[in-house]
Scaffold this active site. Structure first.
Site, mmCIF file in Angstrom:
data_model
loop_
_atom_site.group_PDB
_atom_site.id
_atom_site.type_symbol
_atom_site.label_atom_id
_atom_site.label_comp_id
_atom_site.label_asym_id
_atom_site.label_seq_id
_atom_site.Cartn_x
_atom_site.Cartn_y
_atom_site.Cartn_z
ATOM 1 N N ARG A 165 83.324 117.518 50.457
ATOM 2 C CA ARG A 165 84.078 117.083 51.650
ATOM 3 C C ARG A 165 85.417 116.533 51.169
ATOM 4 O O ARG A 165 85.467 115.720 50.248
ATOM 5 C CB ARG A 165 83.325 116.017 52.434
ATOM 6 C CG ARG A 165 84.204 115.400 53.536
ATOM 7 C CD ARG A 165 83.439 114.553 54.501
ATOM 8 N NE ARG A 165 82.633 115.374 55.396
ATOM 9 C CZ ARG A 165 82.042 114.906 56.493
ATOM 10 N NH1 ARG A 165 82.164 113.628 56.826
ATOM 11 N NH2 ARG A 165 81.321 115.698 57.258
ATOM 12 N N HIS A 191 84.056 122.970 59.429
ATOM 13 C CA HIS A 191 82.874 122.209 59.015
ATOM 14 C C HIS A 191 81.694 123.164 59.208
ATOM 15 O O HIS A 191 80.921 123.036 60.162
ATOM 16 C CB HIS A 191 82.744 120.970 59.892
ATOM 17 C CG HIS A 191 81.753 119.954 59.411
ATOM 18 N ND1 HIS A 191 80.774 120.230 58.472
ATOM 19 C CD2 HIS A 191 81.587 118.646 59.753
ATOM 20 C CE1 HIS A 191 80.053 119.136 58.268
ATOM 21 N NE2 HIS A 191 80.528 118.160 59.024
#
Ligand code: NCD
Length: 317
Positions: free
Chosen positions: A114, A143
């Site tokens: 991330r 995402h």
């Protein structure tokens, strides 16, 4: 463009929903059903025995980090967990992003990343010599694993991913979960998507052009235009993407999901979703509505889908 899954997940980076076809989702979902049984029966599993996966998180996370970590452990694998490398790794000494990826890949079989920069997951996959990169969110980009769990949750309820009417509310411009989910829905026929957001947070015109080729998109600016629909997907305004906080404050809770709104506009089978965290845009009184899935199936499915995805990418399923 990262490589297409094309029926074979082994060794592939997972960066965008554009890599998937409906039949890839079918493979993933059928493995997810099996993973759910493993997790629910608390049966010890050795599927990832001997595997180590690095979780490299440059941005805060609860669900994505926690569920990846739990998913790997559910399957008997182990994790190296690097939270906030800007402070706690050699990144603080000035090590480059590419070197950081190459160092951590030496210790593991896959990296879950991330990062605040759009395109960082692709950059990591270009830098890595040996191991697949699984994106856990790249800035305002995508995402993918959130969209996979969202699609699984929608499919679990309706047994289809076509002919659906969905409402997305909140931050359509910066919300990476929305960007991935729109890509996922574009893989199927005849989906209609209503977008409700403050005018500052509408889908970018480039994305609008792209998605409107496959989806029927209806942009609305008023709650009275909300469709009954199959899915209402609420989102948080992405505070961290604003350079000017007074602009954020102006739009942060323009649209709030309340029991009154649900009563007035939702259908009896409309499911209420949110990737979470919520910060004021869903009234907690909605939580007890059986249609509210955000703190139930949607959250739990995150772990099951990630179990299946890691197992497939490592060639263990
Ligand atoms: C989302 C994210 O990080 O993009 N959170 C999550 O992973 N469930 C949504 C958000 O932070 O608003």
């Amino acid at each position: 463009m990262p490589s297409l899954i094309n029926g074979n997940f082994k060794g592939k980076d997972i960066i965008s929903l554009d890599q998937f076809t409906p039949s890839d989702l079918k493979i993933l979902f059928s493995q997810t059903d099996k993973m759910k049984k493993i997790a629910m029966n608390a049966k010890p599993s050795k599927i990832l025995n001997g595997n180590i996966i690095t979780l490299l998180f440059y941005e805060p996370s609860s669900r994505t980090f926690g569920s990846f970590s739990a998913a790997i452990k559910q399957l008997g694998g182990q994790t190296v967990e690097i939270i906030n490398p800007q402070q706690f790794s050699s990144v603080a000494k000035g090590e480059t992003f590419e070197d950081t990826i190459r160092v951590f890949e030496a210790y593991c079989d896959a990296i879950v990343l991330r990062h605040p920069q759009e395109g960082s997951a692709k950059a990591a996959s270009d830098a890595a010599f040996f191991v697949p990169i699984i994106s856990a969110g790249d800035g305002i980009g995508e995402h993918p694993t959130q969209a996979l769990l969202d699609l699984y949750t929608i499919h679990e309820k309706f047994k289809r991913l076509n002919n659906l009417t969905l409402l997305f509310t909140g931050d359509i411009l910066y919300g990476r979960t929305v960007h991935s989910l729109l890509r996922g829905l574009s893989l199927f026929e005849n989906n209609t998507v209503y977008l409700l957001s403050p005018k500052e947070l509408k889908l970018s015109r480039g994305d609008y052009e792209k998605f409107s080729k496959k989806l029927k998109i209806v942009e609305i600016d008023n709650e009275s235009q909300i469709p009954k629909g199959d899915v209402w997907y609420w989102t948080r305004v992405q505070k961290e993407r604003f350079s000017n906080l007074s602009k954020y404050n102006k739009v942060k809770t323009k649209f709030t999901l309340t029991p009154e709104l649900v009563k007035k506009y939702a259908g009896k089978n409309t499911i209420l979703m949110h990737p979470l965290p919520r910060v004021g845009e869903i009234d907690p009184r909605v939580d007890s509505d059986p249609r509210a899935l955000y703190l139930r199936n949607q959250t739990r499915n995150g772990m099951y889908v990630r179990m299946a995805l890691i197992g497939l990418v490592l060639g263990k399923l």
